[in-house]
Design a protein around this motif. Structure first.
Motif, PDB file in Angstrom:
ATOM      1  N   ASP A  12       0.791  -1.223   0.000  1.00 16.11           N
ATOM      2  CA  ASP A  12       0.000   0.000   0.000  1.00 16.11           C
ATOM      3  C   ASP A  12       0.830   1.283   0.000  1.00 16.11           C
ATOM      4  N   VAL A  13       2.124   1.182   0.355  1.00 21.33           N
ATOM      5  CA  VAL A  13       2.986   2.372   0.375  1.00 21.33           C
ATOM      6  C   VAL A  13       4.158   2.223  -0.601  1.00 21.33           C
ATOM      7  N   ALA A  68       0.239   7.434   5.186  1.00 24.60           N
ATOM      8  CA  ALA A  68       1.485   7.666   4.453  1.00 24.60           C
ATOM      9  C   ALA A  68       1.217   8.166   3.035  1.00 24.60           C
ATOM     10  N   LEU A  69       0.137   7.683   2.423  1.00 22.24           N
ATOM     11  CA  LEU A  69      -0.174   8.122   1.062  1.00 22.24           C
ATOM     12  C   LEU A  69      -0.416   9.626   0.996  1.00 22.24           C
ATOM     13  N   PHE A  70      -1.006  10.184   2.056  1.00 27.00           N
ATOM     14  CA  PHE A  70      -1.188  11.635   2.068  1.00 27.00           C
ATOM     15  C   PHE A  70       0.155  12.345   1.951  1.00 27.00           C
ATOM     16  N   ARG A  71       1.173  11.808   2.589  1.00 24.62           N
ATOM     17  CA  ARG A  71       2.486  12.443   2.541  1.00 24.62           C
ATOM     18  C   ARG A  71       3.145  12.239   1.179  1.00 24.62           C
ATOM     19  N   THR A  84      -4.330   1.513   8.000  1.00 22.76           N
ATOM     20  CA  THR A  84      -4.479   2.923   8.345  1.00 22.76           C
ATOM     21  C   THR A  84      -3.152   3.658   8.285  1.00 22.76           C
ATOM     22  N   VAL A  85      -2.076   3.001   8.710  1.00 23.82           N
ATOM     23  CA  VAL A  85      -0.743   3.603   8.596  1.00 23.82           C
ATOM     24  C   VAL A  85      -0.423   3.882   7.126  1.00 23.82           C
ATOM     25  N   GLY A 132      -7.254   6.811   6.694  1.00 26.28           N
ATOM     26  CA  GLY A 132      -5.955   7.452   6.829  1.00 26.28           C
ATOM     27  C   GLY A 132      -6.001   8.811   7.500  1.00 26.28           C
ATOM     28  N   THR A 133      -7.199   9.292   7.815  1.00 25.79           N
ATOM     29  CA  THR A 133      -7.341  10.626   8.400  1.00 25.79           C
ATOM     30  C   THR A 133      -7.613  10.597   9.893  1.00 25.79           C
ATOM     31  N   ARG A 134      -7.760   9.408  10.474  1.00 29.10           N
ATOM     32  CA  ARG A 134      -8.146   9.329  11.888  1.00 29.10           C
ATOM     33  C   ARG A 134      -7.545   8.087  12.536  1.00 29.10           C
ATOM     34  N   ASP A 135      -7.512   8.094  13.853  1.00 35.82           N
ATOM     35  CA  ASP A 135      -7.030   6.928  14.593  1.00 35.82           C
ATOM     36  C   ASP A 135      -8.020   5.775  14.479  1.00 35.82           C
TER      37      ASP A 135
END
Length: 280
Positions: A129-130, A176-179, A171-172, A160-163
């Motif tokens: 996924d990353v 990471a995709l946002f970054r 979720t991790v 990916g936006t919340r815990d």
């Protein structure tokens, strides 16, 4: 998703990329990837299809070609650097370019708390996924920039936006995709690169059907909602939203254009950020 975030380093003079003629879709053999590939072919794009299952890809290629466009079948594992580089070269040779990259291939881990997760499975999900989107962008973007620009879409998630208590590798990875998308936007915007994080909603697929979180779900987001947004991105209609998070099933091309026209996309809107203290 709120907070003060600096504007892009490149938001001044810019080079707008032309509308996409070709697209490379990963995870194109089934699920959302297949729907995106066929939908974008219907919109007039030549499509490079990347996945590990050649038989399934060949079937999808026939559906793509039935729309009157070209298809390139690329058999590769998105976590294999040499395989990805070879696949991208073949796509560029067969279609002439890769103007739009859609990073769709992804997995989800077992829905357990982090301390119960299998370490090998956890890391394997993060790699898919990353590492996969990183390798695809690493191989595709230089060619885009050499041709005056292009567009990258990562299939992301609200996860990916919340815990979240469960499925932490997923979720991790989505965080990471946002970054990754933000880095592409920041570094490449002035050279014609546009990057978008797109959450497809909860689409009925083999993956979502296997998840306990969706066991009792009766309402699903149609895959066409994602296709409509990606097709608008391909045409260049949403370029002002490069670096932003888009949500299929909530956003439409029309509603996003209204947001841009009203200036609501500025000042860090729809970027992942740490919020300030309550009341400040």
């Amino acid at each position: 998703m709120t907070g003060s975030v600096p504007s892009s380093v490149a938001e001044g003079p810019r080079t707008d990329p032309p509308a996409a003629r070709t697209v490379l879709v990963t995870g194109a053999s089934r699920g959302i990837g297949r729907e995106l590939a066929v939908g974008l072919a219907r919109a007039g794009l030549d499509v490079a299809l990347l996945a590990r299952d050649e038989t399934r890809l060949t079937d999808v290629a026939e559906e793509v070609e039935a729309q009157g466009v070209r298809a390139a079948v690329l058999v590769a594992d998105v976590t294999d650097p040499a395989g990805v580089r070879a696949a991208v070269r073949r796509a560029e040779e067969e279609l002439g370019s890769v103007d739009l990259l859609v990073n769709n291939a992804g997995r989800v881990d077992t829905e357990v708390p982090l301390w119960e997760a299998d370490p090998e499975e956890w890391w394997s999900v993060v790699e898919t996924d990353v590492r996969g989107p990183f390798l695809l962008a690493h191989a595709v973007v230089p060619g885009m920039l050499a041709r005056g620009g292009g567009r990258v879409v990562d299939l992301n998630s609200g996860a990916g936006t919340r815990d979240s208590a469960l499925a932490t590798a997923y979720t991790v990875a989505k965080t990471a995709l946002f970054r990754i998308g933000g880095a592409l936007h920041q570094a490449g915007h002035a050279q014609g690169l546009r990057a978008f994080e797109l959450a497809p909603g909860v689409v009925r697929t083999d993956m979502t059907a296997s998840m306990r979180a969706h066991a009792d779900r009766t309402e699903w987001t149609p895959a066409e909602a994602s296709t409509d947004l990606v097709a608008a991105i391909a045409r260049g209609e949403l370029d002002e939203l490069s670096g932003c998070y888009l949500r299929a099933g909530v956003d439409t091309p029309g509603s996003l254009r209204e947001a841009v026209d009203a200036g609501r996309h500025r000042d860090g809107a729809r970027r992942l950020a740490v919020t300030g203290w309550a009341g400040t």
